[in-house]
Structure formats: structure tokens, C-alpha cells
Design a protein around this motif. Structure first.
Motif, mmCIF file in Angstrom:
data_model
loop_
_atom_site.group_PDB
_atom_site.id
_atom_site.type_symbol
_atom_site.label_atom_id
_atom_site.label_comp_id
_atom_site.label_asym_id
_atom_site.label_seq_id
_atom_site.Cartn_x
_atom_site.Cartn_y
_atom_site.Cartn_z
ATOM 1 N N LEU A 276 0.843 -1.205 0.000
ATOM 2 C CA LEU A 276 0.000 0.000 0.000
ATOM 3 C C LEU A 276 0.877 1.254 0.000
ATOM 4 O O LEU A 276 0.680 2.174 -0.765
ATOM 5 N N PHE A 277 1.841 1.266 0.906
ATOM 6 C CA PHE A 277 2.756 2.410 0.937
ATOM 7 C C PHE A 277 4.055 2.006 1.589
ATOM 8 O O PHE A 277 4.157 0.961 2.230
ATOM 9 N N MET A 278 5.057 2.852 1.398
ATOM 10 C CA MET A 278 6.243 2.721 2.234
ATOM 11 C C MET A 278 6.503 4.068 2.882
ATOM 12 O O MET A 278 6.108 5.115 2.363
ATOM 13 N N LEU A 279 7.110 4.010 4.037
ATOM 14 C CA LEU A 279 7.367 5.223 4.792
ATOM 15 C C LEU A 279 8.763 5.077 5.388
ATOM 16 O O LEU A 279 9.053 4.075 6.060
ATOM 17 N N TYR A 280 9.606 6.069 5.111
ATOM 18 C CA TYR A 280 10.988 5.965 5.584
ATOM 19 C C TYR A 280 11.082 6.353 7.050
ATOM 20 O O TYR A 280 10.483 7.326 7.492
ATOM 21 N N THR A 281 11.828 5.563 7.803
ATOM 22 C CA THR A 281 11.995 5.842 9.215
ATOM 23 C C THR A 281 13.418 5.509 9.624
ATOM 24 O O THR A 281 14.088 4.700 8.980
ATOM 25 N N SER A 282 13.891 6.155 10.680
ATOM 26 C CA SER A 282 15.284 6.006 11.081
ATOM 27 C C SER A 282 15.503 4.775 11.940
ATOM 28 O O SER A 282 14.675 4.434 12.779
ATOM 29 N N GLY A 283 16.640 4.149 11.739
ATOM 30 C CA GLY A 283 17.061 3.058 12.604
ATOM 31 C C GLY A 283 18.351 3.462 13.292
ATOM 32 O O GLY A 283 18.796 4.604 13.167
ATOM 33 N N SER A 284 18.968 2.504 13.999
ATOM 34 C CA SER A 284 20.165 2.879 14.741
ATOM 35 C C SER A 284 21.387 2.950 13.837
ATOM 36 O O SER A 284 22.357 3.618 14.155
ATOM 37 N N THR A 285 21.341 2.264 12.711
ATOM 38 C CA THR A 285 22.479 2.337 11.795
ATOM 39 C C THR A 285 22.005 2.616 10.376
ATOM 40 O O THR A 285 20.842 2.384 10.047
ATOM 41 N N GLY A 286 22.899 3.110 9.583
ATOM 42 C CA GLY A 286 22.648 3.257 8.155
ATOM 43 C C GLY A 286 21.616 4.311 7.817
ATOM 44 O O GLY A 286 21.219 5.114 8.647
ATOM 45 N N LYS A 287 21.212 4.287 6.570
ATOM 46 C CA LYS A 287 20.246 5.243 6.046
ATOM 47 C C LYS A 287 18.842 4.884 6.523
ATOM 48 O O LYS A 287 18.579 3.736 6.864
ATOM 49 N N PRO A 288 17.910 5.857 6.499
ATOM 50 C CA PRO A 288 16.519 5.540 6.836
ATOM 51 C C PRO A 288 16.003 4.395 5.962
ATOM 52 O O PRO A 288 16.401 4.256 4.804
ATOM 53 N N LYS A 289 15.149 3.580 6.558
ATOM 54 C CA LYS A 289 14.688 2.389 5.845
ATOM 55 C C LYS A 289 13.237 2.546 5.419
ATOM 56 O O LYS A 289 12.429 3.124 6.138
ATOM 57 N N GLY A 290 12.921 2.025 4.262
ATOM 58 C CA GLY A 290 11.564 2.127 3.722
ATOM 59 C C GLY A 290 10.682 1.031 4.300
ATOM 60 O O GLY A 290 10.668 -0.093 3.836
ATOM 61 N N ILE A 291 9.942 1.395 5.346
ATOM 62 C CA ILE A 291 9.062 0.425 5.990
ATOM 63 C C ILE A 291 7.837 0.195 5.096
ATOM 64 O O ILE A 291 7.182 1.150 4.680
ATOM 65 N N VAL A 292 7.559 -1.064 4.805
ATOM 66 C CA VAL A 292 6.488 -1.396 3.857
ATOM 67 C C VAL A 292 5.231 -1.881 4.585
ATOM 68 O O VAL A 292 5.295 -2.797 5.403
ATOM 69 N N GLY A 534 11.949 3.803 26.987
ATOM 70 C CA GLY A 534 12.743 4.493 25.961
ATOM 71 C C GLY A 534 13.505 3.527 25.084
ATOM 72 O O GLY A 534 13.491 2.315 25.299
ATOM 73 N N ARG A 535 14.189 4.088 24.099
ATOM 74 C CA ARG A 535 14.896 3.258 23.126
ATOM 75 C C ARG A 535 16.099 2.575 23.771
ATOM 76 O O ARG A 535 16.757 3.123 24.653
ATOM 77 N N MET A 536 16.394 1.392 23.260
ATOM 78 C CA MET A 536 17.559 0.664 23.751
ATOM 79 C C MET A 536 18.714 0.768 22.759
ATOM 80 O O MET A 536 19.782 0.228 22.982
ATOM 81 N N ASP A 537 18.460 1.449 21.638
ATOM 82 C CA ASP A 537 19.505 1.551 20.614
ATOM 83 C C ASP A 537 19.893 3.025 20.420
ATOM 84 O O ASP A 537 19.532 3.882 21.208
ATOM 85 N N ASP A 538 20.620 3.319 19.356
ATOM 86 C CA ASP A 538 21.078 4.686 19.126
ATOM 87 C C ASP A 538 20.077 5.493 18.311
ATOM 88 O O ASP A 538 20.449 6.245 17.411
ATOM 89 N N VAL A 539 18.808 5.292 18.617
ATOM 90 C CA VAL A 539 17.771 6.107 17.990
ATOM 91 C C VAL A 539 17.328 7.132 19.020
ATOM 92 O O VAL A 539 17.103 6.795 20.174
ATOM 93 N N ILE A 540 17.265 8.394 18.613
ATOM 94 C CA ILE A 540 16.758 9.408 19.540
ATOM 95 C C ILE A 540 15.450 9.960 19.005
ATOM 96 O O ILE A 540 15.075 9.707 17.859
ATOM 97 N N ASN A 541 14.758 10.687 19.844
ATOM 98 C CA ASN A 541 13.419 11.126 19.506
ATOM 99 C C ASN A 541 13.316 12.628 19.791
ATOM 100 O O ASN A 541 13.130 13.047 20.919
ATOM 101 N N ILE A 542 13.482 13.430 18.733
ATOM 102 C CA ILE A 542 13.460 14.883 18.891
ATOM 103 C C ILE A 542 12.069 15.392 18.535
ATOM 104 O O ILE A 542 11.634 15.230 17.400
ATOM 105 N N SER A 543 11.388 15.960 19.488
ATOM 106 C CA SER A 543 10.014 16.447 19.283
ATOM 107 C C SER A 543 9.132 15.378 18.644
ATOM 108 O O SER A 543 8.322 15.673 17.770
ATOM 109 N N ARG A 546 11.651 10.555 15.030
ATOM 110 C CA ARG A 546 12.699 9.565 15.199
ATOM 111 C C ARG A 546 13.919 9.899 14.364
ATOM 112 O O ARG A 546 13.793 10.263 13.208
ATOM 113 N N LEU A 547 15.093 9.712 14.937
ATOM 114 C CA LEU A 547 16.315 10.005 14.210
ATOM 115 C C LEU A 547 17.436 9.129 14.749
ATOM 116 O O LEU A 547 17.565 8.976 15.965
#
Ligand code: 7RM
Length: 679
Positions: A276-292, A534-543, A546-547
Motif C-alpha cells: 500500500l505504501f512505504m514510509l521511511y523511518t530512522s534506525g540505529s544504523t545506516g540510512k533511513p529504511k523504507g518500511i512497507v 525508551g529506546r535501547m539503541d542509538d535512535v533518539i526522539n526529537i520532538s 525519530r532520528l
């Protein structure tokens, strides 16, 4: 055994005192009118929770038959992921999401208002009926088709929230194209990265955007992005302002084409598991991933949670103030509410424009019944005082919701007491881009069940949370903390990361085989309620955004020409921020300690804004001689977090550090920085 134990836990928590008298969904459906929205069955919350935990496939099959309009029925409700991975839902079934969100309501009540567009300019709201939204959607769909967009093609939507952007999403759904909405605050480079990864053929945008009285140069940003995107054949440009922007040969004036297009468009019959769609979101490593996300399971889960978490009743005005660039906008501005035939508010402005009373003035004027917002906005507004709230009549409000990050007790109390006058239900909702819809929230639950401030509390129907210890063992009992996992599949779960299924399996299903790992930690209270820690990885949440800290680091370091030449190394951590929830704190190493450090810092901020987005710019940049590293060369961010958040000299176990003297060096630099900024 562990899954059985987890299920047993949910069932025990449901009824510690007396056995359950439950009614099956099928039985309820037989004696009620099919189709959304409906009331809880006799037997209520516990009956459904019990059935959903014991027999998820049976439960969701019954709900799916009653809730959605199918072109052809599914033959298998749930096919578990093997060996580890996401399940697939409603196999063999066919339907069209836009028909569920539009046509079925137009048949019954064409003049019901689907969208109220609260434009940036106060007092200029635009009402769009279901009939009108179907018309817009079909015309837009026919325009896409005319320019070669077909089933399976990818389309980027770079627009703030508006009826046309919603029509853009639904038009894709109508013809079987896949949309990827990119938050209109992202930079040209971020947009280009997403377009390239997803292979979009077209972009839909506005000439300009308007937010908080300021102009956003959307078309200019798209032009800059698509320069490097050979896959883009056309850019569809709608008009939000009267200003002219440069139009090239492959740019199509959208409204002009839509006026010429037919207002009827036959919906494509889609397989339940088509994208239906993909939406990019941040993970702890690499580029944002296209969640399907796929068709039927996602839509069903968004609609069902919209109905029950917020107690949405027919003819309510539902106000989710999120942007469509985030999953919250997808599920609770567009798909959930529209599938349920609701009136959904599209909020284009900011909480403080033209003044900090904006939300409550809108609540009064549009008579909003459910108001769903992010804690960061609540924290911002509580600083301006109660007068801004009390000026306006909020008696229409019934349910308040919070999403995106932990809500602190003070903000919760203010939202509940001041905004909701202590009479509205306030739900703290925990979920993720990956989960498709709300997974843990205080409602639905039995009448008058307690709600504890600042806690998501209870799993939704069919969600079976478990906590894991470091050894991957399920933690039993209450008053315990661990890694939050979900033990059995639900229809709203994402299916993959676009073009990287292995990464999907590795990130979410490898750490705890047989479970979905959320990346969050949680505490289970003495009473068995869940509190997200809260997150257990290197993802932070600004306002509430997710980043990955690695994304900010990558933007700054000297890896490519465009990055800063004087910065070989950085480490970014999140630290508690009064309003934003978390802010980014960057430690940077410079090639040479120059006299230009202030200048370099400013340049770094500009680089981050242009490579990612403004909200990603670190609040603090501290120049250090070197970073704390282990003997194998890994940066110890844990130590940097300690320096900033605890400000203690006790760094715990530093035996793995390559050179422990770095600790004092960094502590001294931090102390100097603090002294300087407070003087
Ligand atoms: C809906 C959304 C997901 C991450 C998630 C959490 C955090 C979201 C809450 C929360 C505490 C909440 N999707 N998070 N909601 N933390 N309480 N109610 O935000 O993909 O953008 O972010 O956000 O860490 O993993 S998201």
C-alpha cells in the motif's frame, strides 16, 4: 511454551479474580450490523481481549469480514512468518483501500464531511465531503494514469497536510500505485535519497507551503532533489499560494489536469498483501529504511484501533494534529478515520501560530471530540500558561491522546486537568511506524478501569507483550524491566524493508527468535501495566521525530566532498530536553584545533539542516581532542551520555577503554563548555 506463557499472562491479567464469560466476535457480528463503526460486543473488552490472545487468526478473520469491504473473500486469515519474520494476513482476499475509505461512505452519506482542512491562516477552514473527496481522488488518479503511473509504480508525495495530499495518497491506493510521503520539512538531499531508494516515477508537491505564517519553498526543494533522480518522469505541482514558481517540461500543473480529468476511476482490485505504501523511518544504523505496509491488514488495524482506543462514535470530529509525513498521520489522519467514515481534521499550522491558543481555538470552532497530539507540543504550551486554554470552550472534547514519545507526568497532568478539565479520558498511546497502529494504550478497557498518568498500560486486542532479559529469556512476574517484544502477529505489522528483507529480519526478528523486537525498553508495574522506558539503541526522539544518531554523525564527518573537511570524527548522543523530549548533543573532533571553531560549528549546523532537516541540528556541539573508544575502536557513547546526563565523575566500568585518560579530558572539556555557556 514461551508464547503460551505470554498468552497466559495476558489472559491472567485480564481477569485475576473471576472466570470470563466471553462472547465470540462471530456471535456479536451476527446480531449487529456489519461494517464500521460498531460497539463492543456484549461481554466487552475482556471478551475480545481473551479471544484475540487465544486465537488471533480467528479473531482477526471475524473482524476483517465485518469491518472491510472485500471484492473477494480471503481463504487464510494468517500465515505465520517462517522461520522468523512477519506473518501475512487475509491471503487470497482482494479489496481496494480507497473504496473502503470513500465509496462505501459516499453510497450511504455522500454529504458527510470527510475532511476539515484547518489551514495555516486562522479561521479559513475548508470542509470536504466524502463525495467531494472521492471526486478529487478519482480525478487525481486519472491524472496519474494519464502520465503513465501504473499499478506497482512508486509515487513520492512531498506536501504538507491538505485535502489534495490526502487525495494523492488515496489516488495511489485507487490505481494500485505505492505512495511514499516525505515530510515536507526534509531537505532536498533527504528527499532525493528516499526517491532513489524507492525508485519513484513521480513526485506530487505544491508550488509552496505555508506554515506558521511562513512560506516553504517546496517546488524549489523538489527541483533540487530530482536533478539527481533519473527515475522521476513527472512532477505534479499543485498551487497552495498565488506565487509563480519555475515550471519545466516534465512539471505538470496538477489542478489544471484534474479539471480536465474524468471524475470516475475504476478502482484496482488489490491482493491483501500487495504493497500500500512505504514510509521511511530512522534506525540505529545506516540510512533511513523504507518500511512497507500492505493493504488489508494495515487498513483493518488502523481503523479498528482508531475506533476503540479513542472511542470514536459516528459523527464525531476527530482531530489528530500530526503531519501526514509521519506514520501517525497515515494511520490516524487518513486511513483509520476515513475507513470508519469519520470527519478528520487536517491541521496545517503550528501550536503557537498566531498565538499559543491556536489548538484550543480550533477545538472550539470545529467542535473537536477527540484530540490527538504529541507531548512536545503539550510541553511547549504549558509554559505559556492556562489562560490560553481557558479562553476557549472545550466542552466538545471527550478523548485526549498522546503519541510519539514518553509523556512526562507534568505534561500529562496539564493535558488532563487543564485541557480536559479532568473529565476527558487521556490515552498515552505507544506504537511505531513498524507496528502500523497503536499497540499499547489505556483504552479500550472495561468501563471505568483505572488510567495511571503517563503510562501506556494495556496491550490492544491481540497484542501480547513480553519483556526479555539480556540472555533472551522471557521475564516472568511483575515489577520487572526488560526489552519490549511482541509475541504473536497482528495484521498491522509492517511486512518488510523495501529492497532489504534481510535487514528487516535481522533488525526485528533476530535478537529474540520467535518474537518481534521493538527496540524499546519497558517496565511492567506491580499491577502488570506497561510503561515504556525508551529506546535501547542509538535512535533518539526529537520532538516526537525519530532520528538515528548515526545519521547526524554521517552528515557531519568528512566522508564525502560535501561534508565538513575539518571534521574527521563525531559522536552524537541524545540528552533530555525540556520541550523537545530529547535534543542532539554532538562531540566533534577537528583535524586541527583552529581558531575558527565557532565558525566550524555554525557550518556543521548548516550542513545537518541541508542534509537531513532543521529539527536534526544539534543543540550543542562540543569540540574534543578525541572520542572515548574501546580497544577494538568502537566509540563508547554510553560514556558520553553519562558525561552529559549525569554530570558525575563516576564513569562506571571503563576497563574496555583503549586509553582511560580520555575520560578526564572529556569531563574537563564539558565543564569548560558549561561554564562558558552559563556565564
Ligand atoms: C507512532 C510513532 C516510534 C518510537 C517508539 C518509541 C517512541 C512512540 C510512545 C513512545 C513512549 C509513547 N512512531 N514512542 N510512542 N515512547 N511512549 N506513547 O511515534 O516510528 O515515529 O516512533 O517512538 O521509542 O519506538 S515512530
Amino acid at each position: 511454551m514461551t508464547l503460551a506463557a505470554a498468552r497466559a499472562r495476558v489472559l491472567r491479567a485480564l481477569s485475576p479474580l473471576h472466570p470470563l464469560g466471553w462472547v465470540s466476535v462471530a456471535a456479536w457480528r451476527r446480531c449487529s450490523q456489519a461494517g464500521p463503526p460498531a460497539a463492543l460486543p456484549h461481554g466487552g473488552y475482556r471478551a475480545w481481549q481473551e479471544q484475540a490472545a487465544r486465537d488471533p487468526a480467528g479473531f482477526w478473520a471475524d473482524v476483517a469480514r465485518g469491518w472491510l469491504r472485500w471484492d473477494s473473500p480471503f481463504h487464510t486469515a494468517c500465515q505465520p512468518g517462517r522461520p522468523a519474520g512477519p506473518a501475512r494476513w487475509f491471503l487470497g482476499g482482494r479489496l481496494n483501500v480507497s473504496v473502503n475509505c470513500l465509496d462505501q461512505h459516499v453510497e450511504k452519506s455522500p454529504n458527510r464531511v470527510a475532511l476539515i482542512w484547518e489551514r495555516d491562516e486562522p479561521g479559513t477552514a475548508v470542509h470536504v465531503t466524502y463525495r467531494e473527496l472521492l471526486d478529487l481522488t478519482c480525478r487525481l488518479a486519472n491524472t496519474l494514469k494519464k502520465y503513465g503511473i501504473q499499478k506497482g509504480d512508486k509515487v513520492a508525495i512531498y506536501m504538507p497536510v491538505s485535502p489534495l495530499s490526502v487525495a494523492g495518497m488515496l489516488a495511489c491506493a485507487r490505481i494500485g500505485a505505492v505512495h511514499t510521503v516525505v515530510f515536507a520539512g526534509f531537505s532536498a538531499e533527504s528527499l532525493a535519497g528516499r526517491i532513489m531508494d524507492s525508485g519513484c516515477k513521480a513526485v506530487i508537491t505544491y508550488n509552496q507551503g505555508v506554515r506558521g505564517g511562513r512560506i516553504l519553498e517546496l517546488k524549489t526543494t523538489v527541483d533540487e532533489a530530482v536533478k539527481n533522480c533519473p527515475s522521476i518522469k513527472h512532477v505534479f505541482v499543485a498551487q497552495r499560494t498565488d506565487n509563480k514558481v519555475h515550471m519545466s517540461d516534465c512539471d505538470i500543473p496538477l489542478e489544471e489536469e484534474m479539471t480536465k480529468a474524468a471524475s470516475v476511476c475504476t478502482p484496482e482490485s488489490m491482493d491483501s498483501e500487495d504493497m500500500l505504501f512505504m514510509l521511511y523511518t530512522s534506525g540505529s544504523t545506516g540510512k533511513p529504511k523504507g518500511i512497507v505496509h500492505t493493504q488489508a491488514g494495515y487498513l483493518l488495524y488502523a481503523a479498528f484501533t482508531h475506533k476503540y482506543v479513542f472511542d470514536y462514535q459516528q459523527s464525531d470530529v476527530f482531530g489528530c494534529v500530526a503531519d501526514i509525513g509521519w506514520i501517525t498521520g497515515h494511520s490516524y489522519v487518513v486511513y483509520g478515520p476515513l475507513c470508519n467514515g469519520a470527519t478528520s481534521v487536517l491541521f496545517e499550522s503550528t501550536p503557537v501560530y498566531p498565538d499559543p491558543g491556536r489548538y484550543w481555538e480550533v477545538v472550539q470552532r470545529l467542535k473537536i471530540n477527540q484530540f490527538y497530539a504529541a507531548p512536545t507540543a503539550i510541553r511547549l504550551l504549558l509554559n505559556y500558561g492556562e489562560e490560553w486554554v481557558k479562553k476557549y470552550d472545550r466542552s466538545s472534547l471527550k478523548t485526549l491522546g498522546s503519541v510519539g514519545e514518553p509523556i512526562n507526568k507534568e505534561a500529562w497532568q496539564w493535558f488532563y486537568q487543564v485541557v480536559g478539565e479532568g473529565r476527558c479520558t487521556l490515552v498515552d498511546t505507544w506504537w511505531q511506524t513498524e507496528t502500523g497502529g497503536i499497540c499499547i494504550a489505556p483504552r479500550p478497557s472495561e468501563e471505568k478501569a483505572e488510567i495511571i498518568p503517563a503510562m501506556a498500560m494495556r496491550p490492544f486486542f491481540g497484542i501480547v507483550p513480553v519483556l526479555m532479559d539480556e540472555n533472551g529469556k522471557v521475564i516472568e512476574g511483575n515489577d520487572v524491566s526488560g526489552a519490549l517484544c511482541i509475541a504473536q502477529p497482528w495484521p498491522g505489522m509492517a511486512r518488510t524493508i523495501y529492497r532489504d528483507h534481510q535487514r528487516f529480519v535481522d533488525v526485528y526478528f533476530k535478537a529474540y527468535p520467535g518474537y518481534y523486537f521493538t527496540g524499546d525498553g519497558a517496565y511492567r508495574t506491580k499491577k502488570g501495566y506497561y510503561q515504556i522506558t525508551g529506546r535501547m539503541d542509538d535512535v533518539i526522539n526529537i520532538s516526537g521525530h525519530r532520528l538515528g544518531t548515526a545519521e547526524i554523525e554521517d552528515a557531519m564527518v568528512n566522508s564525502k566532498q560535501a561534508d565538513h573537511p575539518d571534521v574527521p570524527e563525531t559522536a552524537v548522543i541524545g540528552y533530555p530536553h525540556k520541550i523537545k523530549g530529547e535534543g542532539a548533543f554532538a562531540f566533534v573532533v577537528l583535524k586541527e584545533q583552529t581558531a575558527y571553531t565557532d565558525h566550524v560549528k555554525e557550518e556543521l549546523k548548516t550542513i545537518v539542516a541541508s542534509k537531513i532537516a532543521k529539527y536534526a541540528v544539534p543543540d550543542h556541539i562540543l569540540v574534543v581532542k578525541r572520542l572515548p573508544k574501546t580497544r577494538s575502536g568502537k566509540i563508547m557513547r554510553r560514556l558520553l551520555r553519562k558525561v552529559v546526563t549525569e554530570q558525575s565523575n563516576d564513569m562506571g566500568d571503563v576497563t574496555t577503554l583503549d586509553d582511560p585518560s580520555v575520560v578526564k579530558e572529556i569531563l574537563d572539556a564539558y565543564q569548560k563548555y558549561k561554564d562558558k555557556s552559563s556565564s
